[in-house]
Write an enzyme that holds these catalytic residues in place. Structure first.
Site, PDB file in Angstrom:
ATOM      1  CG  HIS A 109      -1.896   0.990   1.417  1.00  0.00           C
ATOM      2  ND1 HIS A 109      -1.618   2.292   1.762  1.00  0.00           N
ATOM      3  CD2 HIS A 109      -3.245   0.922   1.289  1.00  0.00           C
ATOM      4  CE1 HIS A 109      -2.761   2.978   1.839  1.00  0.00           C
ATOM      5  NE2 HIS A 109      -3.758   2.167   1.545  1.00  0.00           N
ATOM      6  CB  CYS A 136      -3.719   3.314  -1.492  1.00  0.00           C
ATOM      7  SG  CYS A 136      -4.816   4.702  -1.209  1.00  0.00           S
ATOM      8  CG  ASP A 184       0.641  -2.120   6.246  1.00  0.00           C
ATOM      9  OD1 ASP A 184      -0.297  -2.137   7.069  1.00  0.00           O
ATOM     10  OD2 ASP A 184       0.556  -1.590   5.118  1.00  0.00           O
ATOM     11  CE  LYS A 206      -7.324  -0.115   6.105  1.00  0.00           C
ATOM     12  NZ  LYS A 206      -8.119   0.411   4.985  1.00  0.00           N
ATOM     13  CD  GLN A 254      -6.874  -4.397   4.037  1.00  0.00           C
ATOM     14  OE1 GLN A 254      -7.804  -5.152   4.301  1.00  0.00           O
ATOM     15  NE2 GLN A 254      -7.062  -3.128   3.711  1.00  0.00           N
TER      16      GLN A 254
HETATM   17  N1  PLP Z   1      -1.737  -0.658   4.710  1.00  0.00           N
HETATM   18  C1  PLP Z   1      -2.668  -1.382   4.110  1.00  0.00           C
HETATM   19  C2  PLP Z   1      -2.333  -2.768   3.640  1.00  0.00           C
HETATM   20  C3  PLP Z   1      -3.951  -0.867   3.927  1.00  0.00           C
HETATM   21  O1  PLP Z   1      -4.880  -1.596   3.323  1.00  0.00           O
HETATM   22  C4  PLP Z   1      -4.226   0.443   4.372  1.00  0.00           C
HETATM   23  C5  PLP Z   1      -5.545   1.046   4.129  1.00  0.00           C
HETATM   24  O2  PLP Z   1      -6.220   0.697   3.192  1.00  0.00           O
HETATM   25  C6  PLP Z   1      -3.216   1.157   5.013  1.00  0.00           C
HETATM   26  C7  PLP Z   1      -1.981   0.575   5.172  1.00  0.00           C
HETATM   27  C8  PLP Z   1      -3.452   2.521   5.531  1.00  0.00           C
HETATM   28  O3  PLP Z   1      -4.396   2.511   6.535  1.00  0.00           O
HETATM   29  P1  PLP Z   1      -4.953   3.891   7.131  1.00  0.00           P
HETATM   30  O4  PLP Z   1      -5.404   4.712   5.961  1.00  0.00           O
HETATM   31  O5  PLP Z   1      -6.061   3.478   8.030  1.00  0.00           O
HETATM   32  O6  PLP Z   1      -3.822   4.515   7.871  1.00  0.00           O
END
Ligand code: PLP
Length: 414
Positions: free
Chosen positions: A131, A372, A208, A234, A211
């Site tokens: 992401h 993203c 990270d 999430k 998900q």
């Molecule tokens: N990392 C992953 C794999 C994600 O799917 C997302 C959000 O879609 C993020 C990071 C970023 O999350 P946030 O926008 O809640 O900080």
């Protein structure tokens, strides 16, 4: 309860739906079919009520008041931290930093740890399915310090090639930053293996987990990772709150990244000294009600049984995958052997945005776009995908509604 018996327990998604009042509404005259939990999941009543109770009866600022409400708020906030520690099986609440979400957690590590320690000749390794939140902060650090960003490739199934990843690890690698689960493809990465390989080269590992946490039990000690970041929204919790887990020895050595109230012990015009962990990294008034809601979400999710939920979501994913594979003109993007709750696809002759609009007119909410993860779109040579993602409230009827709506789109676009 063992993983096996929890997974075997029947999961009653129909009953679970009743916990989510938002799902009872109609959209464009149709019953809402919510298939966008990977972007943001809905909140159960237990979370809404916990936030309401806190705001109605206990709110004040935390940490610096002697009056009763401030103490109640502090207790609620620090209680939420203790809940998050249990959720991740961290050793200590000192290892639990509240942040706005996964993005802020990753930026914290980038700006505090990497910016202060890395330099020319050092390398940060990510994967090709990340992401943007796990790409851009490292690019910024590379520009600030002169260190280099390396990217472990993926294959046509959307799996990270472990051999090629290993070949990129060396004594120069200071940090490996990798998704636990890909938001664009659903791929589950072999994080434990990656941690072991990275550690054997002396590199730290940030995971990270944005998900992953809604779909799998995460035990940071078992994984052995150094940092783990995720977002509350999430995980059936509120927006604007998340957690960065960091190993205490590392957080202890890292400088604060934002200055202000709460993160200090003493301040003079000449010099300030910093607070203990984890408050050293929490400058300013935190999202107190968000933390309370997040703790309630963790209670809720564990009450459902994460293994049983994961088994349910896996059944839905398999059912949807089978149905879409049979539909002419549909191509599934991301066919890894091990996937979690995400189904990305394209329909020949129909831009994903048009597809999303048609599905919305049928009450079916999916996400369309680059999610993203622009480098993933470039790799698969598509401008965007349509993405259906599953959560605890989704049922086989939702999959059938998706398939029926796709059938209508097929009629429109021939
Ligand atoms: N990392 C992953 C794999 C994600 O799917 C997302 C959000 O879609 C993020 C990071 C970023 O999350 P946030 O926008 O809640 O900080």
């Amino acid at each position: 309860m063992s993983a096996v018996s929890a997974a075997a327990r029947p999961f009653d998604a129909e009953r679970v739906r009743g916990d989510f009042p938002i799902l009872a509404q109609r959209v464009n005259g149709r019953p809402l079919v919510y298939l966008d939990s990977a972007a943001s999941s809905q909140r159960p009543l237990a979370v809404l009520r916990a936030v309401e109770r806190y705001e109605t009866h206990h709110h004040s600022n935390v940490h610096r008041g002697v009056h009763t409400l401030s103490q109640a708020a502090t207790e609620a906030f620090e209680g939420a931290r203790a809940r998050a520690r249990r959720f991740l099986n961290a050793r200590s609440t000192r290892e639990i930093v509240f942040v706005r979400g996964a993005t802020e957690g990753i930026n914290l590590v980038a700006q505090s740890l990497a910016r202060s320690r890395f330099g020319p000749g050092d390398e940060i390794l990510i994967s090709a399915l990340e992401h943007h939140a796990n790409i851009v902060p490292w690019q910024m650090v590379c520009a600030q310090t002169g260190c280099t960003l390396k990217v472990a490739p993926i294959d046509r199934r959307g799996e990270v090639d472990f051999e090629r990843l290993s070949a990129l690890l060396s004594a120069r690698t200071r940090l490996v930053a990798m998704a636990h689960v890909s938001n664009a493809l659903g791929t589950v990465l072999p994080i434990k293996r990656i941690v072991e390989a990275a550690h054997s080269c002396g590199a730290l590992v940030l995971v990270d987990g944005a998900q992953a946490v809604p779909h799998t039990v995460v035990d940071v000690r078992e994984l052995g990772c150094d940092f783990y970041a995720f977002s509350g929204h999430k995980l059936y919790g509120p927006t604007g709150i998340g957690v960065l887990y960091g190993r205490e020895e590392l957080l202890e050595e890292m400088p604060p990244w934002q200055g202000g109230g709460d993160m200090i012990r003493t301040v003079t015009f000449e010099k300030s000294t910093y607070n203990d962990l984890p408050w050293k990294f929490e400058a300013g008034t935190p999202n107190i009600s968000g933390a309370v809601g997040l703790a309630a979400a963790m209670d809720y999710l564990e009450g459902l049984g994460i293994e049983a939920l994961a088994a349910h979501e896996h059944r839905l994913l398999e059912l949807a995958t089978g149905e879409l594979e049979r539909m002419p003109g549909i191509e599934i993007i991301g066919t890894a052997a091990h996937k979690a709750a995400v189904l990305s696809f394209t329909m020949r002759g129909c831009h994903p945005h048009d597809l999303g609009t048609i599905l919305d007119s049928e009450g079916v909410a999916i996400r369309t776009g680059h999610h993203c993860a622009m480098p993933v779109m470039t790799f698969f040579d598509v401008p965007a995908t349509a993405r259906a993602s599953f959560g605890c409230y989704n049922t086989e009827a939702d999959v059938r509604a998706l398939v029926a709506a796709l059938g209508k789109a097929r009629e429109v676009f021939g």
